[in-house]
Design an enzyme around this catalytic site. Structure first.
Site, PDB file in Angstrom:
ATOM      1  N   GLU A 112      -9.536   3.818   2.283  1.00  0.00           N
ATOM      2  CA  GLU A 112      -9.024   3.960   0.915  1.00  0.00           C
ATOM      3  C   GLU A 112      -7.979   2.907   0.575  1.00  0.00           C
ATOM      4  O   GLU A 112      -7.756   2.609  -0.601  1.00  0.00           O
ATOM      5  CB  GLU A 112      -8.420   5.360   0.728  1.00  0.00           C
ATOM      6  CG  GLU A 112      -6.958   5.541   1.164  1.00  0.00           C
ATOM      7  CD  GLU A 112      -6.729   5.295   2.649  1.00  0.00           C
ATOM      8  OE1 GLU A 112      -7.714   5.384   3.420  1.00  0.00           O
ATOM      9  OE2 GLU A 112      -5.590   5.005   3.039  1.00  0.00           O
TER      10      GLU A 112
ATOM     11  N   LYS B  52       0.848  -1.198   0.000  1.00  0.00           N
ATOM     12  CA  LYS B  52       0.000   0.000   0.000  1.00  0.00           C
ATOM     13  C   LYS B  52       0.883   1.247   0.000  1.00  0.00           C
ATOM     14  O   LYS B  52       1.726   1.433   0.867  1.00  0.00           O
ATOM     15  CB  LYS B  52      -0.906  -0.007   1.243  1.00  0.00           C
ATOM     16  CG  LYS B  52      -1.708   1.290   1.444  1.00  0.00           C
ATOM     17  CD  LYS B  52      -2.612   1.224   2.681  1.00  0.00           C
ATOM     18  CE  LYS B  52      -3.281   2.571   2.968  1.00  0.00           C
ATOM     19  NZ  LYS B  52      -4.116   2.558   4.191  1.00  0.00           N
TER      20      LYS B  52
ATOM     21  N   ARG C 252      -7.890  -0.343   1.008  1.00  0.00           N
ATOM     22  CA  ARG C 252      -8.459  -1.506   0.319  1.00  0.00           C
ATOM     23  C   ARG C 252      -8.900  -1.156  -1.097  1.00  0.00           C
ATOM     24  O   ARG C 252      -8.913  -2.006  -1.976  1.00  0.00           O
ATOM     25  CB  ARG C 252      -9.615  -2.086   1.162  1.00  0.00           C
ATOM     26  CG  ARG C 252     -10.728  -1.110   1.405  1.00  0.00           C
ATOM     27  CD  ARG C 252     -11.634  -1.523   2.574  1.00  0.00           C
ATOM     28  NE  ARG C 252     -11.051  -1.143   3.874  1.00  0.00           N
ATOM     29  CZ  ARG C 252     -11.650  -1.387   5.037  1.00  0.00           C
ATOM     30  NH1 ARG C 252     -12.812  -2.004   5.077  1.00  0.00           N
ATOM     31  NH2 ARG C 252     -11.080  -1.008   6.164  1.00  0.00           N
TER      32      ARG C 252
ATOM     33  N   ASP D 144       1.553   6.187   5.732  1.00  0.00           N
ATOM     34  CA  ASP D 144       0.593   5.264   5.132  1.00  0.00           C
ATOM     35  C   ASP D 144       1.116   4.601   3.852  1.00  0.00           C
ATOM     36  O   ASP D 144       0.399   3.881   3.176  1.00  0.00           O
ATOM     37  CB  ASP D 144      -0.733   6.005   4.871  1.00  0.00           C
ATOM     38  CG  ASP D 144      -1.942   5.102   5.031  1.00  0.00           C
ATOM     39  OD1 ASP D 144      -1.805   4.014   5.632  1.00  0.00           O
ATOM     40  OD2 ASP D 144      -3.023   5.482   4.545  1.00  0.00           O
TER      41      ASP D 144
ATOM     42  N   ASP E  44      -2.553  10.119   3.960  1.00  0.00           N
ATOM     43  CA  ASP E  44      -3.955   9.735   4.128  1.00  0.00           C
ATOM     44  C   ASP E  44      -4.654  10.715   5.068  1.00  0.00           C
ATOM     45  O   ASP E  44      -4.570  10.598   6.288  1.00  0.00           O
ATOM     46  CB  ASP E  44      -4.038   8.304   4.698  1.00  0.00           C
ATOM     47  CG  ASP E  44      -5.490   7.860   4.905  1.00  0.00           C
ATOM     48  OD1 ASP E  44      -6.400   8.541   4.389  1.00  0.00           O
ATOM     49  OD2 ASP E  44      -5.680   6.819   5.573  1.00  0.00           O
TER      50      ASP E  44
ATOM     51  N   LYS F  33     -10.041  12.783   8.666  1.00  0.00           N
ATOM     52  CA  LYS F  33      -9.554  12.329   9.976  1.00  0.00           C
ATOM     53  C   LYS F  33      -9.471  13.511  10.926  1.00  0.00           C
ATOM     54  O   LYS F  33      -9.335  14.653  10.487  1.00  0.00           O
ATOM     55  CB  LYS F  33      -8.147  11.733   9.828  1.00  0.00           C
ATOM     56  CG  LYS F  33      -8.093  10.389   9.148  1.00  0.00           C
ATOM     57  CD  LYS F  33      -6.658   9.869   9.079  1.00  0.00           C
ATOM     58  CE  LYS F  33      -6.581   8.515   8.401  1.00  0.00           C
ATOM     59  NZ  LYS F  33      -7.249   7.419   9.122  1.00  0.00           N
TER      60      LYS F  33
ATOM     61  N   ASP G 289     -12.245   7.146   4.039  1.00  0.00           N
ATOM     62  CA  ASP G 289     -11.013   6.873   4.789  1.00  0.00           C
ATOM     63  C   ASP G 289     -10.612   5.392   4.699  1.00  0.00           C
ATOM     64  O   ASP G 289      -9.507   5.030   5.066  1.00  0.00           O
ATOM     65  CB  ASP G 289     -11.191   7.303   6.250  1.00  0.00           C
ATOM     66  CG  ASP G 289      -9.869   7.455   6.971  1.00  0.00           C
ATOM     67  OD1 ASP G 289      -8.817   7.409   6.293  1.00  0.00           O
ATOM     68  OD2 ASP G 289      -9.890   7.625   8.209  1.00  0.00           O
TER      69      ASP G 289
END
Ligand code: BES
Ligand code: MN
Ligand code: ZN
Length: 496
Positions: A350, A266, A352, A289, A271, A278, A348
């Site tokens: 994101e 990933k 996946r 991230d 993020d 967030k 959020d």
């Protein structure tokens, strides 16, 4: 730091410092015994006077010990002999390196590698010592205008051996430790770099450097390529940002014609959560991230350095997750490369969304196995804390390999169930699935989502949300799970 290997004994070896271990209750290790004898019982006298308890992690620095050629002797406490295990050994190496850093010693002999550890051989102990030493000396100060004034520690670490067989073992183990530490250092650097520097394009550039340095094959797909492939899920995340997304494919061909292992990392370089923004507190940590991506690059670097005989493909979907007028909105429905549709109930979730398209892309390599690595869920931090990486898999033998590699490397993971029952939580009234499954079992439902895209091959998922970086005063990337992945792959290579 350099490593060298010499045939010598603790009292005769000339160096800036000799590092020897003592257990509690005045039990000397073999090397400490030899120093003690050469010095006419000096160590025993100190221990009797209570200058050193032998408590795990304690150290005592001695100067000009009579009868000993080294300028200094560093005593390192190893705790109770009956409780001496992996963890105490690793901590003792770290304590020794920190102790050495505070001295003026230019080189040091690490005798601790000869202290027996339950179920661990010299190869394991030496690899861990090399790894711990380099890990301990890691610094990230390239963005400070004035470097912190910290002692750099010894430039050379010496390892003694007695037999030619041990010499060979040491050489191989130190090389492996160094390669893994190098991979970790790359992963830490990329993690520690802020989002305004470490962008998707920056990650692609780093992949270019790796490919050039080690003769790997590189392909970087641009937005148009991804559009052509139908990666609607990945692109829906990317479109909220002005930074162009990249899809990096880096291939290491160390094997013959056998099917490759595919690593998918990933690569969300920041993020924010997107429209499902967030909270502000600690949002800076979301620069980490992309640590899954960083671990893939670090692992490939280590494999190339070790010239491991196997084929590995690294796939890195990378973009930013930001709110904007073009960003995903809750309720939007996107079509993934697999054709399955996804209702984005929370922007959020994101990770996946970008991984699912990368996992579909992985099919074309007819992989022997696929492992994805992702800072995927806050729930994993709640479940396993900062100690174990979360592991889920659709094939138990693959999970077992990763569990074993974790035990061997000290970079451990712990398996969670991926049962059918969890799939119910992903039901959507409007699309094939929702991208979230509610709060219960958040790490498992994230993985249940991914499992819908991995039906064609053996697959394991590593959730590194709790292990890829540290918060607080020691904030920084950890380089995990590079040791786990290198051990997993090295074991596969040895069986091919
Ligand atoms: N990158 C985060 C996961 C994360 C959160 C890692 C905190 C480390 C610390 C991921 O993209 C995310 O935001 N996940 C959400 C999923 C939720 C909306 C279902 C989470 O864990 O809160
Ligand atoms: Mn997120
Ligand atoms: Zn994320």
């Amino acid at each position: 730091m350099e490593f060298s290997i010499k045939r010598s004994s603790p009292e005769k070896q000339r160096a800036g410092c000799a590092v020897v271990g003592v257990f509690e209750n005045r039990r000397l290790t073999r090397a400490a015994g030899q120093v003690n004898e050469a010095s006419g019982g000096y160590l025993e006298r100190l221990l009797k006077q209570g200058d050193m308890s032998g408590k795990a992690g304690s150290t005592l620095l001695l100067h000009e010990v009579p009868g000993v050629s080294s300028e200094r002797v560093l005593l390192v406490g190893l705790g109770k002999e009956s409780e001496f295990n992996d963890r105490v050994y690793r901590d003792a190496i770290k304590a020794a390196i920190r102790g050495l850093r505070d001295t003026g010693a230019k080189d040091a002999v690490m005798h601790l590698v000869h202290v027996p550890v339950k179920k661990r051989n010299l190869a394991w102990r030496a690899e861990q010592a090399a790894l711990m030493a380099l890990d301990c000396l890691y610094r990230f100060d390239r963005l400070k205008s004035r470097r912190d004034e910290v002692a750099s520690g010894p430039q050379r670490l010496i390892f003694n051996y007695e037999t030619p067989a041990d010499k060979k073992v040491l050489e191989a183990a130190l090389a492996k430790g160094r390669a893994i530490a190098g991979g970790m250092s790359l992963a830490k650097d990329l993690g520690n770099l802020p989002g305004n520097i470490c962008t998707p394009s920056y990650l692609a550039e780093q992949a270019t450097h790796l490919a050039e340095a080690h003769g790997m094959d590189l392909e970087v797909l641009e937005q148009e390529d991804m559009e052509r492939l139908g990666m609607g899920s990945l692109l829906s995340v990317a479109k909220g940002s002005d930074q162009p997304p990249k899809f990096i494919i880096l291939q290491y061909r160390g094997g013959n014609s056998e099917k490759p292992v595919v690593l998918v990392g990933k690569g969300i370089t920041f993020d924010s959560g997107g429209i499902s923004l967030k909270p502000a507190a600690e949002m800076d940590e979301m620069k980490y991230d992309m640590c899954g991506a960083a671990s893939v690059l670090g692992t490939l670097q280590a494999l190339a350095e070790l010239a491991l005989p196997l084929n590995v493909v690294g796939i890195i979907p990378t973009c930013e997750n930001l709110p904007s007028g073009r960003a995903n909105k809750p309720g939007d429905i996107v079509t993934s490369m697999s054709g399955q549709t996804i209702e984005v109930l929370n922007t959020d979730a994101e990770g996946r969304l970008i991984l699912c398209d990368a996992l579909t892309y992985a099919e074309r390599f007819e992989p022997a196995a696929v492992v994805d690595i992702a800072t995927l869920t806050g729930a994993c931090v709640i479940a396993l804390g900062h100690v174990a990486t979360g592991l889920l898999a659709n094939k138990q033998s693959l999970a077992n390999e990763l569990l074993a590699a974790g035990e061997e490397s000290g970079d451990r993971c712990w398996q969670l169930p991926l049962w059918e029952e969890y799939q119910d939580q992903l039901k959507s009234n409007f699309a094939d699935m929702a991208n979230i499954g509610g709060r219960p079992g958040g790490t498992i439902t994230a993985s249940a989502f991914l499992s819908r895209f991995t039906k064609k091959y053996d697959w394991a998922h590593l959730d590194i949300a709790g292990t890829a970086w540290k918060s607080g005063k020691e904030k920084g990337g950890t380089g995990r799970p590079v040791p786990l992945l290198v051990h997993f792959l090295a074991e596969r290579a040895s069986k091919a």
